[in-house]
Design an enzyme around this catalytic site. Structure first.
Site, PDB file in Angstrom:
ATOM      1  CB  VAL A 168      -3.188   4.924  -7.436  1.00  0.00           C
ATOM      2  CG1 VAL A 168      -3.471   3.585  -8.117  1.00  0.00           C
ATOM      3  CG2 VAL A 168      -4.428   5.820  -7.467  1.00  0.00           C
ATOM      4  CB  THR A 180      -0.977  -0.030   1.200  1.00  0.00           C
ATOM      5  OG1 THR A 180      -1.971   0.979   1.035  1.00  0.00           O
ATOM      6  CG2 THR A 180      -0.250   0.193   2.529  1.00  0.00           C
ATOM      7  CG  ASN A 181       1.299   4.277  -2.358  1.00  0.00           C
ATOM      8  OD1 ASN A 181       2.283   3.556  -2.363  1.00  0.00           O
ATOM      9  ND2 ASN A 181       0.816   4.812  -3.456  1.00  0.00           N
ATOM     10  NE  ARG A 182       5.210   6.348   5.600  1.00  0.00           N
ATOM     11  CZ  ARG A 182       5.168   5.747   6.784  1.00  0.00           C
ATOM     12  NH1 ARG A 182       4.073   5.814   7.534  1.00  0.00           N
ATOM     13  NH2 ARG A 182       6.207   5.077   7.236  1.00  0.00           N
TER      14      ARG A 182
END
Ligand code: CTP
Ligand code: CA
Length: 225
Positions: free
Chosen positions: A101, A33-35
């Site tokens: 994203v 995932t991304n922060r």
């Protein structure tokens, strides 16, 4: 909708917003995932609602309440966000892509939990579709497209490049890392378009969302004669 509106600048206009991270499974219990907390996107949704807009919010996994009056579509992966956005985009006048994203997903997510064995592990990743660029490339019913660029360095140069490469109407660039941007309480933005730009100084995400919306509305109305 009128019930929540402070003014009528976006009455009769439909705004589609992506917010939060996406989550790309590696196996049933793990993901990349991304922060991103989604705060900025949700604050922009609130600002749009306050200006009288009809708002659709496509949200990745975030821990935030739906702004009253917004239609919310929850998704998990970039592929799901892409599908939801491509279905919704032609029915909207503005598209504001705040989502962080994931650029890549596992080529083949494991169906069972990966067990540890060797000292090193390689996982093949494949590119996700660029949601914002896909919307900006629509030849019919293309909304006015606003992107974000979170950069750790050369902020303006990378943002200008994204503006042109993705054929955006507007890009909002910020510096991240070292406590700035993601998961910080306040933020600053450089808002850039073809022939100009404006600096929005460091402030709370809610105030920043309102200041940014002023710029978006001005550019949006300017481009629609
Ligand atoms: N974006 C998107 N779909 C993707 C990747 C990004 O819609 N698959 C959008 C983001 O929501 C943001 C803008 O594109 O509005 C820029 O995202 P960013 O990650 O900064 O740009 P990338 O093109 O992915 O480039 P890089 O990560 O290499 O800097
Ligand atoms: Ca990216």
């Amino acid at each position: 909708i009128e019930h929540f509106a402070r003014d009528d600048r976006l009455v009769g206009h439909r705004v589609l917003i992506t917010a939060g991270p996406t989550r790309e499974p590696l196996d049933p219990v793990r993901f990349i995932t991304n922060r991103s907390t989604g705060q900025q996107g949700f604050a922009i949704a609130e600002a749009c609602l306050a200006a009288g807009a009809q708002v659709t919010l496509v949200a990745g996994p975030v821990n935030l309440p739906t702004p009253p009056g917004a239609a919310r579509i929850d998704v998990e992966t970039a592929a799901q966000m892409h599908a939801a956005v491509m279905q919704q985009a032609p029915a909207h006048d503005l598209f504001i892509a705040t989502a962080a994203v994931a650029d890549y997903r596992a080529a083949e997510p494991a169906e069972r939990k990966l067990k540890k064995s060797a000292e090193t592990l390689s996982i093949e990743l494949v590119r996700n579709p660029d949601i914002l660029a896909s919307v900006a490339a629509l030849s019919e019913r293309r909304p006015f497209c606003v992107g974000f660029a979170a950069e750790t360095h050369d902020v303006i140069a990378y943002a200008r490049d994204k503006l042109q490469r993705k054929r955006l109407d507007l890009i909002c660039a910020n510096e991240v890392g070292g406590g700035k941007g993601f998961e910080a309480d306040d933020n600053a933005l450089h808002v850039l378009w073809d022939a100009g730009g404006v600096e929005l100084p460091r402030q709370g995400k809610r105030e920043l969302a309102n200041a940014l919306l002023d710029v978006i509305i001005e550019r949006y109305h300017a481009s629609h004669g």
